[in-house]
Design a protein around this motif. Structure first.
Motif, PDB file in Angstrom:
ATOM      1  N   GLN A   1       0.947  -1.193  -0.078  1.00 21.84           N
ATOM      2  CA  GLN A   1      -0.183  -0.021  -0.073  1.00 21.84           C
ATOM      3  C   GLN A   1       0.942   1.180  -0.096  1.00 21.84           C
ATOM      4  O   GLN A   1       0.607   2.245  -0.881  1.00 21.84           O
ATOM      5  N   GLU A   2       1.877   1.476   0.824  1.00 23.87           N
ATOM      6  CA  GLU A   2       2.786   2.515   0.869  1.00 23.87           C
ATOM      7  C   GLU A   2       3.533   2.717  -0.453  1.00 23.87           C
ATOM      8  O   GLU A   2       3.510   3.713  -0.786  1.00 23.87           O
ATOM      9  N   ILE A   3       4.042   1.558  -1.073  1.00 23.28           N
ATOM     10  CA  ILE A   3       4.679   1.735  -2.186  1.00 23.28           C
ATOM     11  C   ILE A   3       3.740   2.345  -3.577  1.00 23.28           C
ATOM     12  O   ILE A   3       4.141   3.341  -4.259  1.00 23.28           O
ATOM     13  N   ILE A   4       2.547   1.957  -3.493  1.00 23.96           N
ATOM     14  CA  ILE A   4       1.569   2.188  -4.438  1.00 23.96           C
ATOM     15  C   ILE A   4       1.083   3.771  -4.151  1.00 23.96           C
ATOM     16  O   ILE A   4       0.892   4.599  -5.184  1.00 23.96           O
ATOM     17  N   ASN A   5       1.045   4.256  -2.907  1.00 23.61           N
ATOM     18  CA  ASN A   5       0.645   5.392  -2.319  1.00 23.61           C
ATOM     19  C   ASN A   5       1.720   6.453  -2.949  1.00 23.61           C
ATOM     20  O   ASN A   5       1.606   7.645  -3.330  1.00 23.61           O
ATOM     21  N   ASN A   6       3.155   6.043  -2.818  1.00 23.23           N
ATOM     22  CA  ASN A   6       4.279   6.812  -3.131  1.00 23.23           C
ATOM     23  C   ASN A   6       4.174   7.037  -4.690  1.00 23.23           C
ATOM     24  O   ASN A   6       4.773   8.126  -5.331  1.00 23.23           O
ATOM     25  N   ALA A   7       3.754   5.997  -5.381  1.00 24.16           N
ATOM     26  CA  ALA A   7       3.941   6.224  -6.760  1.00 24.16           C
ATOM     27  C   ALA A   7       2.968   7.099  -7.303  1.00 24.16           C
ATOM     28  O   ALA A   7       3.226   7.865  -8.178  1.00 24.16           O
ATOM     29  N   PHE A   8       1.608   7.137  -6.555  1.00 29.73           N
ATOM     30  CA  PHE A   8       0.659   7.843  -6.940  1.00 29.73           C
ATOM     31  C   PHE A   8       1.006   9.416  -6.589  1.00 29.73           C
ATOM     32  O   PHE A   8       0.843  10.263  -7.202  1.00 29.73           O
ATOM     33  N   LYS A   9       1.289   9.537  -5.314  1.00 28.44           N
ATOM     34  CA  LYS A   9       1.509  10.797  -4.613  1.00 28.44           C
ATOM     35  C   LYS A   9       3.011  11.573  -5.016  1.00 28.44           C
ATOM     36  O   LYS A   9       2.648  12.865  -5.362  1.00 28.44           O
ATOM     37  N   HIS A  10       4.036  11.099  -4.930  1.00 24.89           N
ATOM     38  CA  HIS A  10       5.023  11.606  -5.146  1.00 24.89           C
ATOM     39  C   HIS A  10       5.657  11.366  -6.524  1.00 24.89           C
ATOM     40  O   HIS A  10       6.432  12.470  -6.808  1.00 24.89           O
ATOM     41  N   ALA A  11       5.906  10.201  -6.845  1.00 19.23           N
ATOM     42  CA  ALA A  11       6.429   9.830  -8.184  1.00 19.23           C
ATOM     43  C   ALA A  11       5.572  10.432  -9.443  1.00 19.23           C
ATOM     44  O   ALA A  11       5.897  10.494 -10.781  1.00 19.23           O
ATOM     45  N   LYS A  12       4.331  10.661  -9.042  1.00 19.58           N
ATOM     46  CA  LYS A  12       3.490  10.983 -10.140  1.00 19.58           C
ATOM     47  C   LYS A  12       3.378   9.938 -11.325  1.00 19.58           C
ATOM     48  O   LYS A  12       3.300  10.463 -12.762  1.00 19.58           O
ATOM     49  N   ALA A  13       3.314   8.798 -11.167  1.00 28.59           N
ATOM     50  CA  ALA A  13       3.703   7.698 -12.008  1.00 28.59           C
ATOM     51  C   ALA A  13       2.152   7.697 -12.923  1.00 28.59           C
ATOM     52  O   ALA A  13       1.095   7.783 -12.593  1.00 28.59           O
ATOM     53  N   LYS A  14       2.453   7.170 -14.234  1.00 25.71           N
ATOM     54  CA  LYS A  14       1.515   6.761 -15.030  1.00 25.71           C
ATOM     55  C   LYS A  14       1.126   5.294 -15.425  1.00 25.71           C
ATOM     56  O   LYS A  14       0.275   4.905 -15.721  1.00 25.71           O
ATOM     57  N   LYS A  15       2.133   4.580 -15.168  1.00 26.08           N
ATOM     58  CA  LYS A  15       1.969   3.388 -15.418  1.00 26.08           C
ATOM     59  C   LYS A  15       2.690   2.423 -14.126  1.00 26.08           C
ATOM     60  O   LYS A  15       3.855   3.133 -13.604  1.00 26.08           O
ATOM     61  N   ILE A  16       2.322   1.537 -13.729  1.00 22.96           N
ATOM     62  CA  ILE A  16       2.710   0.909 -12.459  1.00 22.96           C
ATOM     63  C   ILE A  16       2.539  -0.720 -12.744  1.00 22.96           C
ATOM     64  O   ILE A  16       1.353  -1.053 -13.180  1.00 22.96           O
ATOM     65  N   SER A  17       3.519  -1.506 -12.500  1.00 19.59           N
ATOM     66  CA  SER A  17       3.327  -2.959 -12.409  1.00 19.59           C
ATOM     67  C   SER A  17       3.737  -3.584 -11.198  1.00 19.59           C
ATOM     68  O   SER A  17       4.731  -3.276 -10.489  1.00 19.59           O
ATOM     69  N   VAL A  18       2.972  -4.432 -10.833  1.00 22.32           N
ATOM     70  CA  VAL A  18       2.880  -5.377  -9.692  1.00 22.32           C
ATOM     71  C   VAL A  18       3.085  -6.895 -10.182  1.00 22.32           C
ATOM     72  O   VAL A  18       2.291  -7.500 -10.713  1.00 22.32           O
ATOM     73  N   VAL A  19       4.331  -7.345  -9.659  1.00 19.27           N
ATOM     74  CA  VAL A  19       4.510  -8.772  -9.898  1.00 19.27           C
ATOM     75  C   VAL A  19       4.924  -9.533  -8.704  1.00 19.27           C
ATOM     76  O   VAL A  19       5.657  -9.154  -7.644  1.00 19.27           O
ATOM     77  N   LEU A  20       4.036 -10.524  -8.155  1.00 19.62           N
ATOM     78  CA  LEU A  20       4.312 -11.721  -7.169  1.00 19.62           C
ATOM     79  C   LEU A  20       4.541 -12.843  -7.636  1.00 19.62           C
ATOM     80  O   LEU A  20       4.138 -13.265  -8.611  1.00 19.62           O
ATOM     81  N   LYS A  21       5.499 -13.260  -6.844  1.00 19.43           N
ATOM     82  CA  LYS A  21       6.171 -14.772  -7.089  1.00 19.43           C
ATOM     83  C   LYS A  21       6.250 -15.283  -5.624  1.00 19.43           C
ATOM     84  O   LYS A  21       6.672 -14.867  -4.843  1.00 19.43           O
ATOM     85  N   THR A  22       6.175 -16.613  -5.656  1.00 15.37           N
ATOM     86  CA  THR A  22       6.753 -17.425  -4.658  1.00 15.37           C
ATOM     87  C   THR A  22       7.402 -18.509  -5.174  1.00 15.37           C
ATOM     88  O   THR A  22       7.913 -19.522  -4.206  1.00 15.37           O
TER      89      THR A  22
ATOM     90  N   SER B   1       8.741 -13.172  -3.800  1.00 14.41           N
ATOM     91  CA  SER B   1       9.306 -11.742  -3.890  1.00 14.41           C
ATOM     92  C   SER B   1       7.956 -10.665  -4.710  1.00 14.41           C
ATOM     93  O   SER B   1       7.008 -11.484  -4.974  1.00 14.41           O
ATOM     94  N   MET B   2       8.168  -9.539  -4.284  1.00 13.38           N
ATOM     95  CA  MET B   2       6.991  -8.831  -4.662  1.00 13.38           C
ATOM     96  C   MET B   2       7.919  -7.671  -5.247  1.00 13.38           C
ATOM     97  O   MET B   2       8.826  -6.970  -4.656  1.00 13.38           O
ATOM     98  N   THR B   3       7.735  -7.586  -6.736  1.00 12.41           N
ATOM     99  CA  THR B   3       8.270  -6.363  -7.320  1.00 12.41           C
ATOM    100  C   THR B   3       7.282  -5.301  -8.022  1.00 12.41           C
ATOM    101  O   THR B   3       6.425  -5.700  -8.563  1.00 12.41           O
ATOM    102  N   ILE B   4       7.576  -3.984  -7.580  1.00  9.38           N
ATOM    103  CA  ILE B   4       6.528  -3.039  -8.036  1.00  9.38           C
ATOM    104  C   ILE B   4       7.358  -2.179  -8.876  1.00  9.38           C
ATOM    105  O   ILE B   4       8.398  -1.367  -8.220  1.00  9.38           O
ATOM    106  N   ILE B   5       6.922  -1.681 -10.068  1.00 11.33           N
ATOM    107  CA  ILE B   5       7.935  -0.799 -10.975  1.00 11.33           C
ATOM    108  C   ILE B   5       6.834   0.230 -11.302  1.00 11.33           C
ATOM    109  O   ILE B   5       5.759   0.045 -11.784  1.00 11.33           O
ATOM    110  N   ASP B   6       7.441   1.263 -11.082  1.00 10.53           N
ATOM    111  CA  ASP B   6       6.347   2.589 -11.802  1.00 10.53           C
ATOM    112  C   ASP B   6       7.342   3.504 -12.818  1.00 10.53           C
ATOM    113  O   ASP B   6       8.647   3.461 -12.766  1.00 10.53           O
ATOM    114  N   ASN B   7       6.648   4.153 -13.581  1.00 10.02           N
ATOM    115  CA  ASN B   7       7.507   5.394 -14.564  1.00 10.02           C
ATOM    116  C   ASN B   7       7.440   6.576 -14.087  1.00 10.02           C
ATOM    117  O   ASN B   7       7.383   7.342 -15.173  1.00 10.02           O
ATOM    118  N   GLY B   8       7.567   6.644 -12.694  1.00 14.98           N
ATOM    119  CA  GLY B   8       7.295   8.046 -12.293  1.00 14.98           C
ATOM    120  C   GLY B   8       8.751   8.900 -12.226  1.00 14.98           C
ATOM    121  O   GLY B   8       9.720   8.491 -13.102  1.00 14.98           O
TER     122      GLY B   8
END
Length: 257
Positions: free
Chosen positions: A175-196, A201-208
């Motif tokens: 939640q905090e990573i996504i909030n930062n991507a919205f609020k601070h990074a002003k990202a237009k694209k966000i990718s969330v990848v979960l693996k076990t 591992s949880m990888t979150i990539i933004d283009n902010g």
């Protein structure tokens, strides 16, 4: 005479050797004692920091649960009452129905959003769900925002079981990573990848906007350190890769065997 001198020299050398050996043993014992004492202090510091972080985490969760309850009991009920009044007004004044319908729909949408936010803040509801499903549901809610494109991928092993603390901490970090991507990074694209596989591992990539970690202000540094500390509590590692003007990648890895 020469034999006595030779014996004396040998005895002297043996004595000196014994003294040197005794000193070496004393020094090693002293060094080991210092090492053990230092390790104990270090372990106590780690234990204290871990205990402090856990206390902070528990306090934060309690606050979030209280907010969730307030949203559900106060704001949610008030919106339900407003919607009820609108429906009655439409029945009493059919000529106003076309004007009131968009308002009624907006109130319903707002009520639905508040309900979703309330659920996402309540850790008891989170603990009743599968972690991957909870994150996927939150992504689906966020996908309704037309200004941002969010994708979700998962590669999971059904045998993976998360503890209660793991569920709560991983979800809050998400939640905090996504909030930062919205609020601070002003990202237009966000990718969330979960693996076990082989481990979680949880990888979150933004283009902010990205950032230079060396030039972060104190508030941003504290937020990042809080996420790192949270991950450490449950035996995970959080790493950040960011470049100004390019975006940010945050990875949360399981480090336990």
């Amino acid at each position: 005479m020469l034999n006595n001198i030779a014996i004396g020299i040998i005895v002297g050398l043996l004595f000196v050797s014994l003294v040197i050996l005794f000193c070496v043993v004393l020094i090693k014992l002293y060094i080991n004692k210092v090492k053990n004492y230092t390790q104990q202090l270090y372990q106590k510091d780690i234990d204290f920091q871990k205990s402090l972080n856990e206390t902070i985490l528990e306090t934060q969760e309690q606050v979030l649960n209280n907010i969730s309850q307030d949203l559900h009991d106060d704001a949610g009920q008030q919106l339900t009452y407003i919607n009820f009044q609108l429906e009655n007004l439409k029945l009493d004044s059919p000529e106003l129905q076309s004007l009131l319908e968009p308002v009624s729909q907006s109130v319903s949408n707002l009520s639905s959003s508040i309900r979703s936010i309330s659920h996402s803040l309540n850790n008891q509801l989170l603990l009743q769900q599968d972690l991957f499903k909870a994150i996927e549901n939150e992504v689906e809610r966020l996908q309704k925002n037309p200004k941002v494109t969010i994708t979700f991928e998962q590669e999971s092993d059904s045998k993976k079981v998360f503890s209660s603390n793991e569920k709560i901490v991983i979800y809050r970090i998400f939640q905090e990573i996504i909030n930062n991507a919205f609020k601070h990074a002003k990202a237009k694209k966000i990718s969330v990848v979960l693996k076990t596989i082989p481990q979680f591992s949880m990888t979150i990539i933004d283009n902010g906007k990205g950032f230079d970690k060396e030039k972060l202000n104190n508030k941003a540094t504290l937020g990042l350190q809080n996420m790192i500390n949270r991950a450490t509590i449950i035996g995970y590692k959080l790493t950040v890769q960011s470049e100004v003007g390019v975006g940010t990648t945050i990875i949360v890895n399981e480090t336990k065997n």
